[in-house]
Enzyme design. Structure first.
Site, PDB file in Angstrom:
ATOM      1  CG  ASP A   1      -3.364   5.639  -0.634  1.00 51.54           C
ATOM      2  OD1 ASP A   1      -3.009   5.687  -1.816  1.00 51.54           O
ATOM      3  OD2 ASP A   1      -2.643   5.189   0.284  1.00 51.54           O
TER       4      ASP A   1
ATOM      5  CD  GLU B   1      -4.256   2.546   2.638  1.00 54.76           C
ATOM      6  OE1 GLU B   1      -3.731   3.653   2.447  1.00 54.76           O
ATOM      7  OE2 GLU B   1      -3.620   1.544   3.030  1.00 54.76           O
TER       8      GLU B   1
ATOM      9  NE  ARG C   1      -4.539  -2.825   1.308  1.00 51.90           N
ATOM     10  CZ  ARG C   1      -4.230  -1.645   1.827  1.00 51.90           C
ATOM     11  NH1 ARG C   1      -2.977  -1.240   1.882  1.00 51.90           N
ATOM     12  NH2 ARG C   1      -5.178  -0.863   2.283  1.00 51.90           N
TER      13      ARG C   1
ATOM     14  CD  GLU D   1      -4.719   7.825   3.360  1.00 57.43           C
ATOM     15  OE1 GLU D   1      -4.120   8.917   3.410  1.00 57.43           O
ATOM     16  OE2 GLU D   1      -4.207   6.776   2.932  1.00 57.43           O
TER      17      GLU D   1
ATOM     18  CG  ASP E   1      -0.831   8.161   1.868  1.00 55.26           C
ATOM     19  OD1 ASP E   1      -1.585   8.903   2.522  1.00 55.26           O
ATOM     20  OD2 ASP E   1      -1.040   6.948   1.717  1.00 55.26           O
TER      21      ASP E   1
ATOM     22  CD  GLU F   1      -6.971  -1.274   8.935  1.00 55.01           C
ATOM     23  OE1 GLU F   1      -6.962  -0.923  10.119  1.00 55.01           O
ATOM     24  OE2 GLU F   1      -7.066  -0.468   7.989  1.00 55.01           O
TER      25      GLU F   1
HETATM   26 CA    CA Z   1      -2.499   5.453   2.551  1.00 56.72          CA
END
Ligand code: CA
Length: 415
Positions: free
Chosen positions: A229, A197, A233, A199, A124, A359
């Site tokens: 992904d 995520e 966190r 991607e 990744d 984010e």
């Molecule tokens: Ca990632």
């Protein structure tokens, strides 16, 4: 590029992900076991059956009677082009093969989709300029948001192939070691900051052993998938220094059921953004290596309504997949058929373009409005759906939905 018309009406509608221009590769089952298929309109073309009957021939041995595309990939780019030419001729309007081919169409609605390929290894990357800036601003400071190497190296880490799953697979909230804010000691508990995520994944179709150019790397890529992904966190924040993500990213990675072949994306090539500092020669691109693919994320709470929470474009990436592959091989690392490279989170410049909840909620400080509620991080029962389309004249190239639902963490830990 305009729509190539098929004798199958559902392949000619402007909102299908799967016109004749696309021909993405998947693995499906119905009453028969899993085997290779190609999506067309609302149907799946059973290429294993076509091969068994001698209607489709790519090699002197069968490659489609297996539940993965690796055998076909291994034949190389000339065979991939031959496959597209043969299938296009069969499905095009006016084809003389319609009467033999239509017996081998399976309605997508009645089929089960499986992992489209055997993932050899999964790497990744971290190639989104806006994502790296946002994360750096949150965890360091906006004046020094990008790590000093970021504008020079396509940064990546070696992930796990064993937890790559196909769209539709439930994802269990992980337990992990985390250090709550203000606490002196870590605890072992279910992740409270579980995230997605957005991607794109590049699927390596031919191997290498030794250094390769960016142009050679591009030719090695069989196609692209949507990729989520999943990321814990709170586990990541405690474990990631100095060796990068480990358990935070190991729970699961979800990919779309269809691999869109590189050839289908050819009309949508677009260059990487202007370089902020010149790249070292081995990473320079001979031409446009990104694609104009609009991507989005939708969140659906358990028994709630779907909210689209992010819209951005793959063209926002700073590094392309061929650059990442070139860098990956530069150490002498052999690359294999079935290697999967995650692009890194695709975020755009505005809040509405951010490709993760980290984010979107700015580290949990700014809850995101969704239909009927708010979110900082994912709740049990939430379903995340990634979508992606390149848009041509009267048609679009899609990947099918890439979905995954978060299920509750294990209640008890083994004693
Ligand atoms: Ca990632």
């Amino acid at each position: 590029m305009t729509l190539r018309r098929s004798w199958l009406p559902s392949a000619n509608t402007p909102d299908t992900d799967f016109p004749l221009n696309n021909l993405p590769c998947g693995v499906f089952s119905d009453d028969l076991p899993p085997r290779c298929g190609i999506a067309i309109g609302d149907m799946i073309l059973d290429v294993a059956a076509l091969e068994a009957e001698g209607i489709l021939t790519l090699a002197d041995h069968p490659v489609f009677d297996v539940p993965f595309w690796n055998d076909c990939m291994e034949l190389g780019p000339a065979a991939w082009a031959d496959l597209r030419a043969q299938i296009t001729a069969m499905l095009a309007e006016g084809s003389t093969k319609q009467f033999v081919v239509e017996d081998h169409l399976v309605p997508m609605a009645s089929a089960t989709l499986h992992m489209p390929f055997l993932v050899s290894e999964y790497t990744d990357f971290y190639a989104g300029r806006h994502h790296a800036f946002n994360v750096g601003s949150m965890f360091r400071d906006p004046a020094n948001a990008l790590p000093p190497n970021w504008l020079h190296i396509p940064i990546g880490y070696n992930g796990r192939a064993s937890s790559v799953v196909v769209s539709g697979t439930d994802v269990r909230r992980p337990w992990g070691q985390l250090k709550p804010q203000g606490s002196d000691a870590p605890i072992f508990a279910p992740s409270a900051r579980f995230d997605f995520e957005l991607e794109l994944g590049a699927v390596v179709g031919t191997g290498s052993d030794g250094p390769i150019t960016v142009a050679q790397a591009d030719a090695m890529i069989f196609g692209y998938v949507l990729l989520n992904d999943w990321s814990a966190r709170d586990i990541q924040a405690w474990e990631y220094q100095p060796l990068g993500p480990f358990q935070a990213k190991a729970t699961a990675t979800t990919i779309s059921p269809w691999i869109v072949m590189r050839a289908a994306l050819e009309p949508f090539r677009t260059p990487t953004p202007p370089r902020e500092v010149p790249l070292l020669p081995y990473l320079r691109e001979p031409g446009p290596m990104l694609y104009d693919i609009a991507v989005s994320v939708a969140l659906t709470p358990e028994s709630g309504a779907e909210s689209t929470i992010s819209r951005t474009n793959y063209a926002e990436m700073y590094y392309s997949a061929p650059q990442q592959l070139t860098h990956h091989a530069s150490s002498g690392c052999p690359m294999a058929v079935g290697d999967l490279l995650g692009s890194g989170t695709i975020s755009g410049p505005e809040r509405a373009n951010r490709g993760s909840l980290l984010e979107l909620s700015w580290g949990g400080k700014e809850p995101l409005e969704i239909t009927g509620g708010t979110r900082t991080f994912l709740q049990d029962g939430d379903t995340i759906t990634l979508r992606g389309h390149a848009t041509g004249a009267g048609y679009r190239i899609g990947f099918g939905d890439c979905t995954g639902r978060v299920t509750p963490a294990l209640k008890d830990w083994p004693q």
